[in-house]
Design an enzyme around this catalytic site. Structure first.
Site, mmCIF file in Angstrom:
data_model
loop_
_atom_site.group_PDB
_atom_site.id
_atom_site.type_symbol
_atom_site.label_atom_id
_atom_site.label_comp_id
_atom_site.label_asym_id
_atom_site.label_seq_id
_atom_site.Cartn_x
_atom_site.Cartn_y
_atom_site.Cartn_z
ATOM 1 C CD GLN A 40 -2.994 -1.170 0.507
ATOM 2 O OE1 GLN A 40 -3.437 -0.128 0.069
ATOM 3 N NE2 GLN A 40 -3.516 -2.339 0.226
ATOM 4 C CB SER A 41 1.032 4.198 -2.159
ATOM 5 O OG SER A 41 1.060 3.430 -3.334
ATOM 6 C CB THR A 42 0.135 6.597 2.013
ATOM 7 O OG1 THR A 42 -1.259 6.244 2.071
ATOM 8 C CG2 THR A 42 0.450 7.286 0.689
ATOM 9 C CD GLN B 187 -2.800 4.181 -0.787
ATOM 10 O OE1 GLN B 187 -1.815 3.449 -0.894
ATOM 11 N NE2 GLN B 187 -3.310 4.846 -1.805
#
Length: 82
Positions: free
Chosen positions: A21-23, A26
């Site tokens: 997940q990018s962040t 997220q």
């Protein structure tokens, strides 16, 4: 549930799943997506892979995809392909 599409030559190799997940937001807010990604391990076993032959690489959870420099999980998943 087995599939005729999965052959013995597939099962002779490792099944590797790269989960990301990018962040950090997220990771927290996309729990269903994360759960489905982790469920890929179980699905691979249902298709015939031994549990010991299934790797889940999740070292990059919450790390941006903008650069591979800090993403050790990405580097590990690429090394598996080499």
């Amino acid at each position: 549930m087995k599939s005729e599409l999965v052959t013995p030559s597939h099962l002779a190799r490792k099944a590797v799943f790269y989960i990301r997940q990018s962040t950090p937001h997220q990771v927290v807010s996309n729990q269903e997506s994360l759960r489905l990604q982790y469920a890929l391990r179980k699905r691979a076993c249902e298709l015939g892979w031994r549990e010991a032959a299934v790797d889940v690489i999740d070292a990059d959870l919450g790390l941006s995809g903008a650069s591979i420099a800090q993403r050790n999980g990405s580097k590990k998943s690429l090394a598996v392909l080499a």
